[in-house]
Design a protein around this motif. Sequence first.
Motif, mmCIF file in Angstrom:
data_model
loop_
_atom_site.group_PDB
_atom_site.id
_atom_site.type_symbol
_atom_site.label_atom_id
_atom_site.label_comp_id
_atom_site.label_asym_id
_atom_site.label_seq_id
_atom_site.Cartn_x
_atom_site.Cartn_y
_atom_site.Cartn_z
ATOM 1 N N GLN A 71 0.433 -1.294 -0.324
ATOM 2 C CA GLN A 71 -0.402 -0.332 -0.070
ATOM 3 C C GLN A 71 0.589 1.677 0.032
ATOM 4 O OE1 GLN A 71 -2.696 -1.322 3.503
ATOM 5 N NE2 GLN A 71 -4.015 -1.248 2.573
ATOM 6 N N GLU A 72 1.855 1.129 -1.075
ATOM 7 C CA GLU A 72 2.545 2.268 -0.971
ATOM 8 C C GLU A 72 1.723 3.476 -1.110
ATOM 9 O OE1 GLU A 72 6.981 3.792 -4.243
ATOM 10 O OE2 GLU A 72 6.279 1.734 -3.882
ATOM 11 N N HIS A 73 1.079 3.506 -1.396
ATOM 12 C CA HIS A 73 0.201 5.326 -2.496
ATOM 13 C C HIS A 73 -0.078 5.837 -0.984
ATOM 14 C CE1 HIS A 73 -2.748 1.365 -1.926
ATOM 15 N NE2 HIS A 73 -3.710 3.119 -1.441
ATOM 16 N N LEU A 74 -0.585 4.791 0.219
ATOM 17 C CA LEU A 74 -0.426 5.301 1.295
ATOM 18 C C LEU A 74 0.231 6.440 2.277
ATOM 19 C CD1 LEU A 74 -3.322 3.025 2.633
ATOM 20 C CD2 LEU A 74 -3.180 5.194 1.837
ATOM 21 N N TRP A 75 1.504 5.858 2.028
ATOM 22 C CA TRP A 75 2.622 6.404 2.531
ATOM 23 C C TRP A 75 2.299 8.139 2.934
ATOM 24 C CZ3 TRP A 75 7.712 3.405 0.307
ATOM 25 C CH2 TRP A 75 7.549 2.209 0.475
ATOM 26 N N GLU A 76 2.274 9.339 2.152
ATOM 27 C CA GLU A 76 2.723 10.292 2.107
ATOM 28 C C GLU A 76 1.342 10.815 2.998
ATOM 29 O OE1 GLU A 76 5.903 12.001 1.517
ATOM 30 O OE2 GLU A 76 6.422 10.152 1.252
ATOM 31 N N TYR A 77 0.590 9.714 2.672
ATOM 32 C CA TYR A 77 -0.514 10.345 3.219
ATOM 33 C C TYR A 77 -1.124 10.635 4.465
ATOM 34 C CZ TYR A 77 -5.702 10.539 3.933
ATOM 35 O OH TYR A 77 -6.893 10.496 4.882
ATOM 36 N N TYR A 78 -0.255 9.360 4.837
ATOM 37 C CA TYR A 78 -0.395 9.342 6.378
ATOM 38 C C TYR A 78 0.545 10.050 6.965
ATOM 39 C CZ TYR A 78 -4.216 6.203 7.324
ATOM 40 O OH TYR A 78 -5.384 5.879 6.830
ATOM 41 N N THR A 79 1.119 10.324 6.457
ATOM 42 C CA THR A 79 2.809 11.481 6.989
ATOM 43 C C THR A 79 2.108 13.018 6.954
ATOM 44 O OG1 THR A 79 4.963 10.161 6.437
ATOM 45 C CG2 THR A 79 4.756 12.474 6.309
ATOM 46 N N ARG A 80 0.797 12.961 5.632
ATOM 47 C CA ARG A 80 0.363 14.040 6.150
ATOM 48 C C ARG A 80 -0.110 14.589 7.241
ATOM 49 N NH1 ARG A 80 0.597 13.836 0.203
ATOM 50 N NH2 ARG A 80 -1.678 13.082 0.269
ATOM 51 N N VAL A 81 -1.070 13.352 7.547
ATOM 52 C CA VAL A 81 -2.109 13.441 8.614
ATOM 53 C C VAL A 81 -1.019 13.460 9.978
ATOM 54 C CG1 VAL A 81 -3.761 11.420 9.955
ATOM 55 C CG2 VAL A 81 -3.710 11.730 7.257
ATOM 56 N N ALA A 82 0.003 12.933 10.084
ATOM 57 C CA ALA A 82 0.384 13.044 11.298
ATOM 58 C C ALA A 82 1.116 14.886 11.251
ATOM 59 C CB ALA A 82 2.114 12.736 11.336
ATOM 60 N N GLU A 83 0.727 15.163 10.343
ATOM 61 C CA GLU A 83 1.574 16.312 10.250
ATOM 62 C C GLU A 83 0.450 17.505 10.702
ATOM 63 O OE1 GLU A 83 5.466 16.330 7.582
ATOM 64 O OE2 GLU A 83 3.090 17.573 6.304
ATOM 65 N N GLN A 84 -0.231 17.034 9.973
ATOM 66 C CA GLN A 84 -1.401 18.239 11.153
ATOM 67 C C GLN A 84 -1.819 18.230 11.692
ATOM 68 O OE1 GLN A 84 -4.722 16.529 7.440
ATOM 69 N NE2 GLN A 84 -3.558 17.559 6.052
ATOM 70 N N ARG A 85 -2.015 17.059 12.401
ATOM 71 C CA ARG A 85 -2.248 16.327 13.963
ATOM 72 C C ARG A 85 -1.108 16.773 14.222
ATOM 73 N NH1 ARG A 85 -7.465 16.024 13.707
ATOM 74 N NH2 ARG A 85 -8.277 14.697 12.062
ATOM 75 N N ALA A 86 -0.270 17.043 14.402
ATOM 76 C CA ALA A 86 0.795 17.803 15.096
ATOM 77 C C ALA A 86 0.551 19.518 15.068
ATOM 78 C CB ALA A 86 1.968 17.868 14.618
ATOM 79 N N ASN A 87 -0.429 20.081 13.996
ATOM 80 C CA ASN A 87 -1.343 21.284 14.291
ATOM 81 C C ASN A 87 -2.124 21.409 15.355
ATOM 82 O OD1 ASN A 87 -2.905 23.197 13.050
ATOM 83 N ND2 ASN A 87 -1.253 24.183 12.661
ATOM 84 N N HIS A 88 -2.721 20.496 15.209
ATOM 85 C CA HIS A 88 -3.571 20.091 16.398
ATOM 86 C C HIS A 88 -3.002 20.004 17.452
ATOM 87 C CE1 HIS A 88 -6.812 18.718 12.704
ATOM 88 N NE2 HIS A 88 -6.240 20.642 13.088
ATOM 89 N N PHE A 89 -2.677 19.202 18.013
ATOM 90 C CA PHE A 89 -1.594 19.179 19.372
ATOM 91 C C PHE A 89 -1.155 20.415 20.101
ATOM 92 C CE2 PHE A 89 1.736 17.912 22.245
ATOM 93 C CZ PHE A 89 1.551 16.834 22.724
ATOM 94 N N LYS A 90 -0.651 21.435 18.912
ATOM 95 C CA LYS A 90 0.240 22.713 19.837
ATOM 96 C C LYS A 90 -0.957 23.157 19.634
ATOM 97 C CE LYS A 90 2.972 23.044 16.035
ATOM 98 N NZ LYS A 90 3.798 23.573 14.755
ATOM 99 N N ARG A 91 -1.914 23.867 19.743
ATOM 100 C CA ARG A 91 -3.205 24.528 19.110
ATOM 101 C C ARG A 91 -3.559 24.121 20.560
ATOM 102 N NH1 ARG A 91 -7.601 26.927 15.093
ATOM 103 N NH2 ARG A 91 -8.250 28.265 16.572
ATOM 104 N N ASN A 92 -3.504 23.036 20.903
ATOM 105 C CA ASN A 92 -4.967 22.321 22.123
ATOM 106 C C ASN A 92 -3.926 22.668 23.085
ATOM 107 O OD1 ASN A 92 -7.425 22.095 20.624
ATOM 108 N ND2 ASN A 92 -6.398 20.971 19.591
ATOM 109 N N SER A 93 -2.672 22.494 23.290
ATOM 110 C CA SER A 93 -1.740 22.384 24.148
ATOM 111 C C SER A 93 -1.375 24.436 24.462
ATOM 112 C CB SER A 93 -0.397 21.322 23.965
ATOM 113 O OG SER A 93 0.403 22.739 23.129
#
Length: 244
Positions: free
Chosen positions: A196-218
């Motif tokens: 499922q190589e097509h999902l590698w970059e997708y879930y990297t972007r998800v992790a980066e987006q959730r990091a933004n949410h972590f920062k905002r909520n902390s």
Amino acid sequence: MPATKSALVVSAHAADFVWRCGGAIALHAELGYQVTVLCLSFGERGESAKLWKQDGMTLDRVKDVRRKEAENAAKALSVHDLISLDLGDYPLDFTRENKMKIVDVIRKAQPAFMFSHSKYDPYNTDHMNTTQAVLECRMIAQAWGHNPGEEVLGAPQLYLFEPHQTEQMGWKPDTFLDITPVWAKKRDAVECMQGQEHLWEYYTRVAEQRANHFKRNSGGQSGGRDCKYAEGYESIFPRTVDEL
């Protein structure tokens, strides 16, 4: 609860635990948790399109490839125990006998907390059916009358990891976990999933987006914690705390 800290991931298919909570697995392994990953299937029918496009492919060969990918990913994440039940996929087979196998794993692991899929997923009913089965099996594992003499399960939180299209699943995260310290391990595990190589970059972007949410909520720009990669979770049960 046993002296050894433990956690349990119930993954419908062989790759789900990697995309959705690989960071949590690696992070808690470093914190001393024994993390058990229970894969109910290899995703051999519904999540192995790249393999099926190869000439002469067979079901057994697909299973072998996906099993090896899951084993390599589990090693990269320092999984304590990887259990594959091979219940088939599309659809997963949740007979009473198979549910009892899940109950057995839960009781053996005695997890402090658990992970599984969103409660609703119209694109992949294996996912939501897994969570419904996990909730039922968690209940059975708590029952004193089920296999009397075994250690009874306490009340582990069930965290629902992020589905592929959150807006369609009604998934609402209430917990963000900073996985920046173990991101390299998660990325290594992600790259083990060659099917499922097509999902590698997708879930990297998800992790980066959730990091933004972590920062905002902390604390956001007024003093929030820095974070480059994070995972989000929705909890099912109330928490009991002494302080917030």
